[in-house]
Design an enzyme around this catalytic site. Structure first.
Site, PDB file in Angstrom:
ATOM      1  CE  LYS A  70      -1.909   2.250   3.295  1.00  0.00           C
ATOM      2  NZ  LYS A  70      -1.863   3.692   2.996  1.00  0.00           N
TER       3      LYS A  70
ATOM      4  CD  GLU B 265      13.673   3.670   7.863  1.00  0.00           C
ATOM      5  OE1 GLU B 265      13.375   4.513   8.805  1.00  0.00           O
ATOM      6  OE2 GLU B 265      13.580   4.025   6.569  1.00  0.00           O
TER       7      GLU B 265
ATOM      8  CB  CYS C 221      14.286   8.461   8.484  1.00  0.00           C
ATOM      9  SG  CYS C 221      12.390   8.220   8.041  1.00  0.00           S
TER      10      CYS C 221
ATOM     11  CD  GLU D 250      11.599  11.990  11.382  1.00  0.00           C
ATOM     12  OE1 GLU D 250      12.465  11.656  10.683  1.00  0.00           O
ATOM     13  OE2 GLU D 250      10.531  11.274  11.916  1.00  0.00           O
TER      14      GLU D 250
END
Length: 484
Positions: free
Chosen positions: A178, A256, A290, A386
């Site tokens: 997806k 991840e 990331c 983040e």
């Protein structure tokens, strides 16, 4: 006059299909802020159909000799090259990415990664067979896990799809993947490419399936009874939800997740070279990476000089239209992400100083200026969380011990870098930094042969490399009596 929106569709068992209940969602080009397509908002019936197709295709795909699976992957890699311009156009529209950069920085590594895993298909390794009990021989079989439910992110939709389907298919698994609801176009095109290759080579097209949809669609995939493994690249929150959902029937999970990469710059660093490389590694893809070099820790003796150079580099870094070959990055991916980045800047503490940028660019699309923020403390929100935008923060440290403490003092542990001419110091730092990757005097290069993955809240499991391939296999012990 309203332009008709293109219709994207699911790919299930070799057929492009609308959602069973007809629901759709609009897909927006982040460079313009305007919708250009619709995609299925898939529900339980669509997920059931895709999983059933993958399950039916699994036995034959599993039982192929590795050389046959390799042949399929090599053909897919060739087809990626042949249809590169279509992929580039789809990804640029998906993400607002500069066309030239998709062509130079994404297509070649994706093709290389597929070819790497094509080779890995023929290198299933286990410990040597032997007699560990008198009269018996033991062997190790390494087998595919089964159907894999995979959820890809919106920052690198094409490349992350490759990182997921290539090792899974190489190891003999079948796939239901997806894409993000904001970036489905390139993954749907990949389905067309892979489906045509499977058809040409006489394999079931149910080996690879694509389901479009939102978080609820992803939840339905992860909780479905058929998949043996769930793999996601995404936020920490999404990873925790996937792990919780998968735990209900003990599915294997590959995560991840986020990152907050420290970039530790010591006083003996070549400042112009470090600033140049760190700027690119921090702003590339609008900082939506990331591993982006967005948290700089610089020695106090060179702090002011370094910050001034970094601010100058930011002012010279360009964001803009997809067809402008001088831009380093395009827009943020969606309106929510733009709001998030703006929020971090608006909530900066009084002791922080914006050295460059800090604002939206233009009145169309989701562009944000390359930004440098200095004067920050270790517990500041923008240091701990983040941002996922073109924002580089700077802190000043006094010695190696403090640098290690601050570098490790976040919940993420994906990537890091050290900048120094002192080899012994570089080795000490690479040992002490609690991150899945440590670069020395560089930041962000990746190769197919080396693993990518983190610790702590950055998740677990590896992408790329033989380690990433192994994650899509299971180990079986077979023991036979030697006396018949």
């Amino acid at each position: 006059m309203t332009t008709a929106l293109r219709r994207l569709r699911n790919y299930i068992d070799g057929e492009f299909r609308d959602a069973a209940d007809g629901r759709t969602t609009e897909v927006v080009n982040p460079a313009t802020g305007e919708a250009y397509a619709t995609a299925p908002l898939s529900g339980a019936a669509d997920v059931d159909a895709a999983m059933a197709a993958a399950e039916a295709a699994f036995p034959a795909w599993r039982d192929l000799i590795p050389a046959e699976r390799q042949k399929v992957l090599l053909k897919i890699a060739d087809r990626f090259e042949e249809r590169a311009e279509e992929l580039i156009a789809a990804e640029s529209e998906n993400c607002g990415k500069p066309v030239a950069l998709v062509r130079s920085e994404e297509i070649p590594p994706m093709v290389d990664q597929i070819r790497f895993f094509a080779g890995a298909a023929r290198m299933l390794e286990g410990r040597s067979a032997g007699e560990y009990m008198a009269g018996f021989t033991s062997i190790i079989r390494r087998e595919p896990v089964g159907v894999c439910a995979q959820v890809a992110p919106w920052n690198y939709p094409m490349m992350m799809a490759v990182w997921k389907f290539a090792p899974a298919l190489a190891a003999g698994n079948t796939v239901v993947i997806k894409p993000s609801d904001t970036t489905p176009a390139s993954t749907v095109l990949i389905a067309d490419i892979i489906g045509s290759v499977l058809d040409e080579l006489g394999h079931s097209r149910g080996v690879f399936n694509v389901i479009c949809g939102d978080r609820e669609t992803g939840r339905l995939m992860v909780e479905h009874k058929i998949p043996a493994m769930a793999s996601i690249t995404g936020s920490v929150r999404a990873g925790m939800q996937v792990a919780e959902s998968a735990s209900k029937d003990l599915k294997r999970v590959h995560l991840e997740l986020g990152g907050k990469a420290p970039v530790v710059v010591f006083e003996d660093t070549d400042i112009p070279k470090a600033v140049e490389d760190i700027s690119v590694a921090g702003y590339f893809n609008a900082g939506q990476d990331c591993t982006a070099a967005t948290r700089v820790l610089v020695h106090e003796s060179i702090h002011d000089e370094f910050v001034a150079a970094l601010a100058k580099a930011a002012s010279e870094t360009k964001t803009g239209a997809v067809d402008d070959e001088d831009v380093l990055y395009g827009p943020l991916n969606n309106a929510n992400q733009l709001k998030q980045v703006k929020g971090f800047i608006e909530r900066l503490p009084a002791h922080a100083k914006i050295e460059a940028g800090g604002e939206q660019v233009g009145d169309k699309g989701y562009f944000f200026a390359p930004t440098v923020v200095s004067g920050l403390k270790q517990d500041d929100e923008i240091v701990q969380h983040e941002v996922f935008g073109p924002v580089i923060t700077v802190q000043s440290f006094s010695d190696e011990k403090q640098a290690v403490e601050w570098a490790n003092g976040v919940e993420y542990a994906l990537a890091s870098s050290v900048w120094t001419k002192d080899h012994a110091r570089a080795m000490r730092m690479s040992r002490s930094l609690d991150f899945g990757c440590v670069w020395i005097n560089t930041h962000i290069p990746l190769v197919a042969e080396m693993p990518h993955g983190g610790f702590k809240k950055s998740g677990y499991g590896k992408d790329l490399s033989a380690y990433g391939f192994d994650d899509y296999t299971r180990i079986k012990h077979v023991m036979t009596s030697l006396d018949g």
